[in-house]
Design a protein around this motif. Structure first.
Motif, PDB file in Angstrom:
ATOM      1  N   ASP A   1       8.790 -31.806  33.241  1.00  0.00           N
ATOM      2  CA  ASP A   1       9.899 -31.282  34.041  1.00  0.00           C
ATOM      3  C   ASP A   1       9.421 -30.546  35.288  1.00  0.00           C
ATOM      4  OD1 ASP A   1       8.864 -29.180  32.478  1.00  0.00           O
ATOM      5  OD2 ASP A   1      10.770 -28.113  32.476  1.00  0.00           O
ATOM      6  N   TRP A   2       8.276 -29.856  35.200  1.00  0.00           N
ATOM      7  CA  TRP A   2       7.848 -28.969  36.283  1.00  0.00           C
ATOM      8  C   TRP A   2       6.330 -28.918  36.301  1.00  0.00           C
ATOM      9  CZ3 TRP A   2      11.565 -25.499  38.709  1.00  0.00           C
ATOM     10  CH2 TRP A   2      10.994 -24.633  39.656  1.00  0.00           C
ATOM     11  N   VAL A   3       5.744 -28.912  37.463  1.00  0.00           N
ATOM     12  CA  VAL A   3       4.314 -28.665  37.593  1.00  0.00           C
ATOM     13  C   VAL A   3       4.157 -27.449  38.497  1.00  0.00           C
ATOM     14  CG1 VAL A   3       4.008 -30.305  39.494  1.00  0.00           C
ATOM     15  CG2 VAL A   3       2.051 -29.672  38.115  1.00  0.00           C
ATOM     16  N   ASP A   4       3.373 -26.474  38.028  1.00  0.00           N
ATOM     17  CA  ASP A   4       3.200 -25.225  38.769  1.00  0.00           C
ATOM     18  C   ASP A   4       1.727 -25.004  39.120  1.00  0.00           C
ATOM     19  OD1 ASP A   4       4.307 -22.779  39.850  1.00  0.00           O
ATOM     20  OD2 ASP A   4       3.329 -21.752  38.193  1.00  0.00           O
TER      21      ASP A   4
ATOM     22  N   LEU B   1      10.641 -35.447  42.000  1.00  0.00           N
ATOM     23  CA  LEU B   1      11.969 -35.675  42.566  1.00  0.00           C
ATOM     24  C   LEU B   1      12.347 -34.562  43.536  1.00  0.00           C
ATOM     25  CD1 LEU B   1      13.810 -36.769  39.298  1.00  0.00           C
ATOM     26  CD2 LEU B   1      12.793 -38.234  41.055  1.00  0.00           C
ATOM     27  N   LEU B   2      11.898 -33.332  43.252  1.00  0.00           N
ATOM     28  CA  LEU B   2      12.160 -32.169  44.095  1.00  0.00           C
ATOM     29  C   LEU B   2      10.860 -31.430  44.367  1.00  0.00           C
ATOM     30  CD1 LEU B   2      15.215 -30.760  42.120  1.00  0.00           C
ATOM     31  CD2 LEU B   2      15.316 -32.026  44.272  1.00  0.00           C
ATOM     32  N   ASP B   3      10.779 -30.822  45.553  1.00  0.00           N
ATOM     33  CA  ASP B   3       9.600 -30.066  45.939  1.00  0.00           C
ATOM     34  C   ASP B   3      10.064 -28.663  46.339  1.00  0.00           C
ATOM     35  OD1 ASP B   3       7.416 -28.948  47.316  1.00  0.00           O
ATOM     36  OD2 ASP B   3       6.757 -30.910  47.988  1.00  0.00           O
ATOM     37  N   VAL B   4       9.503 -27.630  45.701  1.00  0.00           N
ATOM     38  CA  VAL B   4       9.941 -26.265  45.991  1.00  0.00           C
ATOM     39  C   VAL B   4       9.667 -25.867  47.435  1.00  0.00           C
ATOM     40  CG1 VAL B   4       9.778 -25.422  43.618  1.00  0.00           C
ATOM     41  CG2 VAL B   4       7.820 -25.187  45.134  1.00  0.00           C
TER      42      VAL B   4
ATOM     43  N   GLU C   1     -11.197 -39.195  28.294  1.00  0.00           N
ATOM     44  CA  GLU C   1     -11.995 -39.159  27.070  1.00  0.00           C
ATOM     45  C   GLU C   1     -11.713 -40.365  26.181  1.00  0.00           C
ATOM     46  OE1 GLU C   1     -12.489 -36.227  23.209  1.00  0.00           O
ATOM     47  OE2 GLU C   1     -11.970 -35.329  25.128  1.00  0.00           O
ATOM     48  N   CYS C   2     -10.501 -40.890  26.258  1.00  0.00           N
ATOM     49  CA  CYS C   2     -10.119 -42.058  25.453  1.00  0.00           C
ATOM     50  C   CYS C   2     -10.486 -43.375  26.133  1.00  0.00           C
ATOM     51  CB  CYS C   2      -8.610 -42.030  25.193  1.00  0.00           C
ATOM     52  SG  CYS C   2      -8.087 -40.657  24.160  1.00  0.00           S
ATOM     53  N   GLY C   3     -11.018 -43.308  27.348  1.00  0.00           N
ATOM     54  CA  GLY C   3     -11.377 -44.523  28.063  1.00  0.00           C
ATOM     55  C   GLY C   3     -10.200 -45.188  28.757  1.00  0.00           C
ATOM     56  N   ALA C   4      -9.094 -44.474  28.850  1.00  0.00           N
ATOM     57  CA  ALA C   4      -7.898 -44.997  29.519  1.00  0.00           C
ATOM     58  C   ALA C   4      -7.897 -44.559  30.976  1.00  0.00           C
ATOM     59  CB  ALA C   4      -6.644 -44.498  28.806  1.00  0.00           C
ATOM     60  N   ARG C   5      -6.989 -45.127  31.758  1.00  0.00           N
ATOM     61  CA  ARG C   5      -6.904 -44.807  33.183  1.00  0.00           C
ATOM     62  C   ARG C   5      -5.677 -43.966  33.473  1.00  0.00           C
ATOM     63  NH1 ARG C   5      -5.332 -46.510  37.821  1.00  0.00           N
ATOM     64  NH2 ARG C   5      -4.418 -48.513  37.365  1.00  0.00           N
ATOM     65  N   TRP C   6      -5.861 -42.888  34.174  1.00  0.00           N
ATOM     66  CA  TRP C   6      -4.814 -41.950  34.571  1.00  0.00           C
ATOM     67  C   TRP C   6      -4.111 -42.479  35.809  1.00  0.00           C
ATOM     68  CZ3 TRP C   6      -2.551 -37.558  32.905  1.00  0.00           C
ATOM     69  CH2 TRP C   6      -1.947 -36.709  33.827  1.00  0.00           C
ATOM     70  N   ILE C   7      -2.785 -42.595  35.763  1.00  0.00           N
ATOM     71  CA  ILE C   7      -2.011 -42.991  36.937  1.00  0.00           C
ATOM     72  C   ILE C   7      -1.615 -41.767  37.742  1.00  0.00           C
ATOM     73  CG2 ILE C   7       0.168 -43.986  37.724  1.00  0.00           C
ATOM     74  CD1 ILE C   7       0.014 -45.893  35.305  1.00  0.00           C
ATOM     75  N   GLY C   8      -1.067 -40.761  37.065  1.00  0.00           N
ATOM     76  CA  GLY C   8      -0.645 -39.549  37.749  1.00  0.00           C
ATOM     77  C   GLY C   8       0.323 -38.753  36.907  1.00  0.00           C
ATOM     78  N   ALA C   9       0.889 -37.717  37.524  1.00  0.00           N
ATOM     79  CA  ALA C   9       1.844 -36.832  36.854  1.00  0.00           C
ATOM     80  C   ALA C   9       3.169 -36.893  37.604  1.00  0.00           C
ATOM     81  CB  ALA C   9       1.318 -35.406  36.820  1.00  0.00           C
ATOM     82  N   ALA C  10       4.190 -37.415  36.955  1.00  0.00           N
ATOM     83  CA  ALA C  10       5.536 -37.490  37.526  1.00  0.00           C
ATOM     84  C   ALA C  10       6.344 -36.334  36.954  1.00  0.00           C
ATOM     85  CB  ALA C  10       6.192 -38.816  37.165  1.00  0.00           C
ATOM     86  N   CYS C  11       7.046 -35.623  37.813  1.00  0.00           N
ATOM     87  CA  CYS C  11       7.823 -34.487  37.334  1.00  0.00           C
ATOM     88  C   CYS C  11       9.122 -34.358  38.123  1.00  0.00           C
ATOM     89  CB  CYS C  11       7.019 -33.199  37.416  1.00  0.00           C
ATOM     90  SG  CYS C  11       6.396 -32.826  39.040  1.00  0.00           S
ATOM     91  N   ILE C  12      10.007 -33.557  37.582  1.00  0.00           N
ATOM     92  CA  ILE C  12      11.258 -33.303  38.292  1.00  0.00           C
ATOM     93  C   ILE C  12      11.000 -32.382  39.473  1.00  0.00           C
ATOM     94  CG2 ILE C  12      13.553 -32.276  38.135  1.00  0.00           C
ATOM     95  CD1 ILE C  12      13.636 -33.226  35.216  1.00  0.00           C
ATOM     96  N   VAL C  13      10.262 -31.268  39.233  1.00  0.00           N
ATOM     97  CA  VAL C  13      10.023 -30.279  40.291  1.00  0.00           C
ATOM     98  C   VAL C  13       8.528 -30.083  40.521  1.00  0.00           C
ATOM     99  CG1 VAL C  13      10.396 -27.896  41.038  1.00  0.00           C
ATOM    100  CG2 VAL C  13      12.151 -29.062  39.692  1.00  0.00           C
ATOM    101  N   ASP C  14       8.118 -30.216  41.763  1.00  0.00           N
ATOM    102  CA  ASP C  14       6.755 -29.915  42.180  1.00  0.00           C
ATOM    103  C   ASP C  14       6.741 -28.497  42.721  1.00  0.00           C
ATOM    104  OD1 ASP C  14       4.380 -29.487  43.557  1.00  0.00           O
ATOM    105  OD2 ASP C  14       4.447 -31.387  44.638  1.00  0.00           O
ATOM    106  N   GLY C  15       6.169 -27.590  41.946  1.00  0.00           N
ATOM    107  CA  GLY C  15       6.022 -26.203  42.370  1.00  0.00           C
ATOM    108  C   GLY C  15       4.559 -25.834  42.448  1.00  0.00           C
TER     109      GLY C  15
END
Length: 136
Positions: free
Chosen positions: A84-87, A130-133, A101-115
Motif C-alpha cells: 500500500d505504501w513505501v516510505d 499510483l500516487l506520489d506524496v 536468495e531464491c535465484g528469482a528475478r526482482w521486477i520492482g515494488a508497486a504501491c499505492i503511495v510513494d512516500g
C-alpha cells in the motif's frame, strides 16, 4: 497495480497486512502465483525450509524479520512486490534480497503511495506508484 510495469511477473509478493490483500488481488488479476511476505516468520513445521532476513529501520525506526517458505519462490521466477505504501524502502529492499536468495528475478515494488524518503531508491528498486506524496 500490475499495469505499472511492462514485465509480466510469475509471482506477486505481498507483505502483511495490506500488501497481502493488494498482492493477492493483483496476482488473481494477472493469473499468477501469490506469496505472503510474513513478519517475524517461523516455520510451521520442522520440515519447512524458510528464507528470512531482517529489514533495515522502517518509518517507526523498527527492524523486522521478514520471510516466506523457500519453495514458494523458485529460480527463474519474476517477482513483483505489491504494497500500500513505501516510505523508507526497508521492506522492499529486504524482499528484493530474499528474492535474489531464491535465484528469482526482482521486477520492482508497486504501491499505492510513494512516500520514499530516499529518492535514489525510487530508481534502484524500482518503485512505481499510483500516487506520489511529492505531488499531493
Amino acid at each position: 497495480m500490475a499495469e505499472l510495469y511492462d514485465e509480466q511477473p510469475t509471482v506477486v509478493l505481498g507483505p502483511v497486512s495490506r500488501g497481502s490483500l493488494l498482492g493477492a488481488l493483483t496476482a488473481v488479476a494477472l493469473g499468477v502465483g501469490f506469496v505472503e511476505l510474513r513478519k517475524d516468520a517461523e516455520p510451521a513445521v520442522d520440515s519447512d525450509r524458510w528464507v528470512r532476513r531482517t529489514s533495515g529501520p522502517d518509518y517507526r525506526d523498527r527492524q523486522t524479520v521478514f520471510g516466506y517458505r523457500r519453495d514458494l519462490v523458485r529460480a527463474g521466477d519474476r517477482v513483483l512486490m505489491v504494497d500500500d505504501w513505501v516510505d523508507t524502502g526497508a521492506t522492499a529492499l529486504t524482499a528484493r534480497a530474499l528474492v535474489a536468495e531464491c535465484g528469482a528475478r526482482w521486477i520492482g515494488a508497486a504501491c499505492i503511495v510513494d512516500g520514499l524518503t530516499e529518492p535514489r531508491l525510487r530508481h534502484e528498486l524500482p518503485v512505481r506508484a499510483l500516487l506520489d506524496v511529492r505531488r499531493i
